[in-house]
Design an enzyme around this catalytic site. Structure first.
Site, mmCIF file in Angstrom:
data_model
loop_
_atom_site.group_PDB
_atom_site.id
_atom_site.type_symbol
_atom_site.label_atom_id
_atom_site.label_comp_id
_atom_site.label_asym_id
_atom_site.label_seq_id
_atom_site.Cartn_x
_atom_site.Cartn_y
_atom_site.Cartn_z
ATOM 1 N N HIS A 160 0.826 -1.218 0.000
ATOM 2 C CA HIS A 160 0.000 0.000 0.000
ATOM 3 C C HIS A 160 0.860 1.269 0.000
ATOM 4 O O HIS A 160 0.422 2.314 0.470
ATOM 5 C CB HIS A 160 -0.959 0.022 1.200
ATOM 6 N N SER A 281 13.362 20.316 -17.762
ATOM 7 C CA SER A 281 12.158 21.126 -17.910
ATOM 8 C C SER A 281 12.480 22.356 -18.738
ATOM 9 O O SER A 281 13.580 22.916 -18.645
ATOM 10 C CB SER A 281 11.645 21.547 -16.531
ATOM 11 N N LYS A 287 15.069 20.593 -12.769
ATOM 12 C CA LYS A 287 14.321 19.351 -12.948
ATOM 13 C C LYS A 287 15.117 18.277 -13.689
ATOM 14 O O LYS A 287 15.873 18.541 -14.611
ATOM 15 C CB LYS A 287 13.031 19.609 -13.742
ATOM 16 N N GLU A 294 8.059 7.109 -17.562
ATOM 17 C CA GLU A 294 6.696 7.593 -17.769
ATOM 18 C C GLU A 294 6.154 7.170 -19.127
ATOM 19 O O GLU A 294 4.979 6.791 -19.251
ATOM 20 C CB GLU A 294 6.678 9.110 -17.632
#
Length: 472
Positions: A160, A281, A287, A294
């Protein structure tokens, strides 16, 4: 005067198709990639026609020479389909007729686009499945290499997304190898069912010509010809089953990608991605984005969609061939290309990531992750697990109230919670002791993980041999 377009049908029609129908029917823009497989089948079919006495020795020689020349022209780009070609079969027949004249038309005897395309697609997939397995082997190898490099590094094991029990980070990495190994097993098993040759089934009923489907199947590397000509031209189980395997691979890549996204986050800081497998970024200079992970996660939806699309197309089709089956190819082609695109990127990401071992080991015991080990120690001492669970639960609450961890407790504080919590329970209140105790089969102890590594190395070698064809 313009030359009439090549068509594989039309004798009973007084005119050509409307522009709307032609545009709807055309598939050469995507099925052209079947050209090498169609030519392979054409060579096998020419030899069968020769053995049946339907081509002379001289005609066979000219036919095979023209097919070889056409293949070379396709490879070099000298021969390409045109807007007038309906599909790959039409384009290649045009190329053959340009080279042989009327002799090229003899190759049409005893076969149909129905059995041709079913054969071509099987050949394409059987070839590309081995390429996919090769890329899966690279990912397996990258994960195993990272597991070996971080063999004894402890990490927080989670359920979890909450700290649950300490595990070896190598154990977690290998937990991603096992599903990939099952994916490869599925593809190898799929290949057994895909190794059936439809060529010789004709449009649906076979042929009255004295052809030899067994010889064709053998030449094309299939195990056997199709047992039922109607099933041969209408079956797309092999395509749907491949798409299921591809979708399952996509799901496994997505789950691995999700873990990478978490591990690379500021909150986790378990890994540092190599610059070659991350992006920045356009507005935030600091970043470092896990785009590979992804994109792997995102591609899973695409792969699942192809499976659902084909199953929906197939569900209501009567026997035998229906033009709906033209919809079987684009999803298959895209699934193959998607996997061959994503897998090398994921392998590179895994192979080059740097593991923050200090961070992992510092956080491994956090969140009272040793509570289960303490409860199980009490069980080994004869305390019923229900009672042991209650005791350790009370201890956790006591620690939270007093802002302490297990390692901060005195003997007196332990005894306050329960007489079962004697000073020697501290033997399991350390990560290394907890890991070493998890030595049942499949557990996370160093001993079991080393055994697991050895077994997986052998399995990956077997996978690589199958992918290269050297297992025959």
């Amino acid at each position: 005067m313009s030359k009439a377009p090549t068509r594989l049908w039309g004798g009973r029609f007084e005119g050509g198709p409307s522009e709307a129908l032609a545009r709807l029917s055309v598939s050469v823009q995507f099925d052209w990639r079947l050209a090498p497989y169609d030519l392979m089948g054409s060579r096998a079919h020419a030899r069968v026609l020769h053995r049946a006495g339907l081509l002379t020795d001289e005609e066979l020689t000219r036919m095979l020479g023209a097919l070889d020349d056409l293949e070379q022209a396709c490879r070099s780009g000298e021969f390409r389909p045109t807007v007038a070609d309906e599909d790959v079969h039409t384009a290649l027949e045009r190329g053959l007729l340009e080279r042989l004249g009327s002799l090229g038309g003899k190759l049409r005897a005893g076969r149909s686009r129905n059995d041709q395309v079913a054969t071509d697609l099987r050949l394409y997939l059987r070839d590309h499945v081995r390429q996919i397995v090769s890329r899966l082997v690279e990912l397996e190898t990258a994960l195993i290499a990272q597991a070996e490099h971080n063999l004894d590094v402890a990490a927080p094991g989670m359920t979890h997304l909450q700290h649950a029990q300490p595990v070896l980070f190598s154990h977690q990495l290998l937990a991603h190898v096992h599903p990939l190994a099952r994916d490869i097993d599925r593809l190898r098993d799929w290949d057994k069912r895909a190794a059936i040759c439809p060529l010789g089934a004709g449009a649906l009923a076979g042929s009255s010509l004295p052809l030899d489907p067994k010889a064709v199947a053998e030449e094309l590397g299939f195990d056997a010809p199709a047992a039922n000509s109607m099933d041969a031209v209408s079956d797309r189980d092999f395509a749907a089953e491949f798409l299921f395997a591809a979708a399952m691979i996509g799901v496994h890549l997505s789950r691995l990608g999700e873990e990478i996204v978490l591990w690379a986050s500021q909150e986790f800081r378990w890994i540092e991605m190599d610059d070659a497998y991350a992006t920045g970024s356009s507005i935030m200079p600091q970043k470092k984005n896990p785009d590979v992970a992804e994109l792997a996660r995102g591609k899973a939806g695409r792969l699942i969609g192809h499976l659902v699309g084909l199953l929906t197309t197939l569900k209501g089709l009567p026997l035998t061939y229906n033009r709906d089956l033209q919809e079987d190819k684009e999803g298959v082609f895209d699934a193959v290309e998607t996997l061959l695109l994503v897998l090398p990127a994921m392998s590179g990401l895994i192979a080059t990531m740097r593991v923050n071992t200090e961070r992992l080991e510092d956080t491994a015991p956090e969140g009272f992750a040793l509570a289960t080990d303490l409860a199980e120690l009490l069980v080994r001492r004869g305390v019923p697990f229900r009672e042991a669970h209650e005791v350790v639960g009370h201890l956790v609450v006591w620690c939270q109230v007093h802002d302490k961890d297990f390692g901060d407790l005195t003997d007196e504080e332990l005894a306050k919670v329960s007489p079962h919590l004697t000073p020697d329970v501290r033997e399991v209140l350390n990560v290394q002791g907890a890991l070493a105790s998890r030595k049942a089969h499949g557990g996370t102890s160093p001993e079991r993980v080393r055994e697991q590594l050895a077994e997986l190395r052998a399995l990956v070698n077997e996978h690589a041999a199958w992918a290269s064809g050297s297992d025959f």
